[in-house]
Design an enzyme around this catalytic site. Structure first.
Site, PDB file in Angstrom:
ATOM      1  N   SER A 164     -60.020 -33.593 -48.556  1.00  0.00           N
ATOM      2  CA  SER A 164     -61.393 -33.624 -48.057  1.00  0.00           C
ATOM      3  C   SER A 164     -62.371 -33.491 -49.228  1.00  0.00           C
ATOM      4  O   SER A 164     -62.287 -34.256 -50.183  1.00  0.00           O
ATOM      5  CB  SER A 164     -61.570 -32.520 -47.013  1.00  0.00           C
ATOM      6  OG  SER A 164     -62.750 -32.705 -46.279  1.00  0.00           O
ATOM      7  N   ASP A 331     -57.458 -39.250 -38.538  1.00  0.00           N
ATOM      8  CA  ASP A 331     -58.650 -38.735 -39.234  1.00  0.00           C
ATOM      9  C   ASP A 331     -59.791 -39.728 -39.063  1.00  0.00           C
ATOM     10  O   ASP A 331     -59.759 -40.820 -39.608  1.00  0.00           O
ATOM     11  CB  ASP A 331     -58.317 -38.550 -40.721  1.00  0.00           C
ATOM     12  CG  ASP A 331     -59.475 -37.964 -41.529  1.00  0.00           C
ATOM     13  OD1 ASP A 331     -60.584 -37.823 -40.980  1.00  0.00           O
ATOM     14  OD2 ASP A 331     -59.262 -37.644 -42.710  1.00  0.00           O
ATOM     15  N   HIS A 364     -58.643 -34.962 -39.037  1.00  0.00           N
ATOM     16  CA  HIS A 364     -58.923 -34.697 -40.439  1.00  0.00           C
ATOM     17  C   HIS A 364     -58.224 -33.435 -40.935  1.00  0.00           C
ATOM     18  O   HIS A 364     -57.762 -33.369 -42.078  1.00  0.00           O
ATOM     19  CB  HIS A 364     -60.438 -34.571 -40.609  1.00  0.00           C
ATOM     20  CG  HIS A 364     -60.856 -34.275 -42.009  1.00  0.00           C
ATOM     21  ND1 HIS A 364     -60.624 -35.151 -43.042  1.00  0.00           N
ATOM     22  CD2 HIS A 364     -61.466 -33.200 -42.556  1.00  0.00           C
ATOM     23  CE1 HIS A 364     -61.100 -34.628 -44.173  1.00  0.00           C
ATOM     24  NE2 HIS A 364     -61.603 -33.455 -43.902  1.00  0.00           N
TER      25      HIS A 364
END
EC number: 2.3.1.31
Lengths: 390, 390
Positions: A164, A331, A364
């Protein structure tokens, strides 16, 4: 041997760790930020696990995501209720094996977990910076991490790894300091924030700034903090971390501790209860202004713009690391097509890149969850990198 | 003929329309709501377009979505700056052709555009209901619409049609009053709100209730309204109405009136500017408490639970209408798989159902945008229904 296992002594735990602090950019040697401001002093909170080998070639820098910190694994004390945020990944015998590697993790510049950020005291005024803190970028965060790595005396990292926002730092590292690492692992990340991702961040920021307790960022002296706004911001984030499918499996339309609708505005559904809980929990540990600054850094992140005059391919012409890029099928914050764009640009530069889309239903957040496929990919990639002559 | 075309006189416009009001459930004949409360009086704001034919068989009831109202098409005056919300669909010669059909559209119960809702005066106290307004359901909204249709003297509707929350009302109509319509058109909708959809609504509600001006819903007397919270709520909604792809095309990472980042918390990106504008615009016309009540009604909506003891197939055993169900490929709020679940349940009951997924990149909002495929589907379906003996 006692049957009572103290925290940190269980199999696979790195045991006790300690938060340390490194301060640099002391006046007059300030650090120049991407915004043009000269800034300092800067303190970076960091933790290390494992042992640096004699030729200093086994260091791995772990980069954390939005709400993470330097506490990547292990415990602070024997009665610490929970370990670091990536304890499933980092420890003796784990994918990032602290028996082999020297692992470093630092809190990002702009954070609120020990590194200099908006809640830190501005030495010029003796009061928290609040919104006088400069707007920092992922590049600024990485430059501060580089100062730490230099201070630790590591000439070249074995790898940089993160997911991320941590993955953005990974990419930035490989372009700002192409010769500083053999390998780079970018998980669930993107070369630039999409309009959708910016939109979510912007709404989250508006929620914080809409809280009357935010008070233009000046809430550190009083009792009232913009907890409600920050909780809403966190709730928005949590929606983006899960997938439609994950939410359906985890919550569906199940009611929370009731058999019928309440016909009022209390919690009816489990998903509501979950989000409210996540919001409440977050405000206990996170600074609202840091949330503003870090999300802004994510929105500004654009590898092509910063490093390739608009071309992602041109940007990666600078890179020298071998890459592992991993996306997760569910995601929708940084969907697989965005990882594929990255991989394509890397390949066009004849870089050594491995790509895998992991079939995972948890959205995610999947990069933070136990996943044998992810573990073996990372473990194998690091093993290979550590045995390569470079 | 003047070259200056006055509003409403252009080709395809239904021209001037007038908002009317119908009041029922006068004490002691109160309406029993799903929550168990008896409630009244209830006023429903409505508009009609076209002419009811002598055998009263050409009436179409249009059901609006969350932020819509009774003003479906046409203008209120010759200097009205814009027409009703579905003017592209409803008018002479358009898909819902007012030369053929008598079109009715009413503001939902709980709304703030003329129908009784939380901002209405509670006759018992002489003050706005605020949070004393009962929690209403989609079923309650439909029961109020039925009272209006009875009042208008229409024995059976040619069709009910609506998208999103309007589509939920369509489904509810076909199950509460199976013999009251020949045809039903449900666009971009779902048989029940998913955990994801509930999550977005819950965060939006929390944003409103977090605004200190919300004041437990009692803000009607003062100057300060929970505008900031409502704006954040609307911004969240707008994200869900667009798709990743739509946002990328519409905004990408383009900056708003600047060539470089501002390095502050003003608007940098066009998508931020768009969302802030949508938020600001919405608070001028919408009541925050109505937003709470309507989103709650949407979250409670669950056809299987209300009509089929948990079984969607069983629920639709009640239905008699012929159906047109339309989903949009990029709608991630009510994705196509949810429409397919609906269609499957209808087919298992041997209902006459047509289904189409329209390939559209604009996300959930696609049902409100010009689309030739949608126009011809609706026009053809209505034409067919109107010529069928039933």
């Amino acid at each position: 041997m006692s049957e009572y296992v103290v925290k940190g002594s269980e199999k696979g735990s790195v045991g006790l760790v300690e938060k340390r602090y490194f301060t640099f950019a002391q006046p007059p040697d300030l650090m120049t930020l991407d915004c043009g401001a000269k800034f300092g002093p800067i303190t970076i909170a960091y933790e290390t696990l494992g042992t640096l080998n004699p030729d200093r070639s086994n260091a791995i820098l772990v980069l954390h995501a939005l709400s993470g910190d330097s506490h990547v694994a292990g415990y602070y004390s024997y009665d610490d209720p929970k370990p670091g945020w990536w304890d499933i990944m980092v420890g003796p015998g784990k994918a990032i094996d602290t028996n082999k590697y020297f692992v470093i993790c630092s809190n990002i510049l702009g954070g609120c977990m020990g590194s200099t950020g908006p809640s830190s005291i501005n030495p010029a005024t003796g009061r928290p910076y609040a919104m006088d803190f400069p707007v920092v970028t992922i590049g600024d965060m990485v430059r501060a991490q580089k100062a730490l790595i230099d201070y630790l005396g590591i000439p070249k990292l074995l790898a940089v790894i993160g997911g991320s926002l941590g993955g953005m730092q990974v990419l930035e590292w490989t372009l700002l300091y192409p010769n500083m690492m053999k390998a780079a692992i970018a998980l669930a990340t993107t070369a630039r924030h999409s309009a959708l991702a910016i939109a979510f961040n912007e709404v989250a920021r508006q929620a914080i700034m809409a809280d009357s307790n935010w008070n233009g960022g000046n809430y550190y002296d009083g009792d009232a903090k913009p907890d409600v706004g920050l909780a809403v911001a966190r709730m928005i984030g949590h929606i983006t971390y899960l997938s439609d499918e994950a939410m359906r499996r985890k919550f569906g339309r199940r009611l929370q501790d009731k058999s019928d609708f309440s016909f009022n505005f209390d919690v009816d559904f489990q998903v509501e209860s979950y989000l409210r809980y996540q919001g409440r929990k977050f405000v206990e540990r996170f600074d609202a202004n840091s949330f503003l600054y870090i999300t802004k850094a994510a929105d500004y992140f654009d590898v092509a713009r910063e490093h390739g005059q608009g071309s992602l391919v041109k940007a990666f012409s600078k890179a020298r690391a071998k890459f592992l890029v991993v996306s997760f099928s569910s995601d929708w914050l940084y969907p697989t097509y965005q990882s594929k764009e990255l991989v394509k640009a890397m390949k066009k530069n004849c870089l050594d890149v491995s790509f895998c889309e992991i079939d995972a239903e948890w959205g995610h957040d999947a990069f933070l969850l136990p996943n044998e496929r992810l573990f073996s990919l990372i473990s194998g990639f690091l093993d290979h990198a550590s045995h390569e002559i470079n």
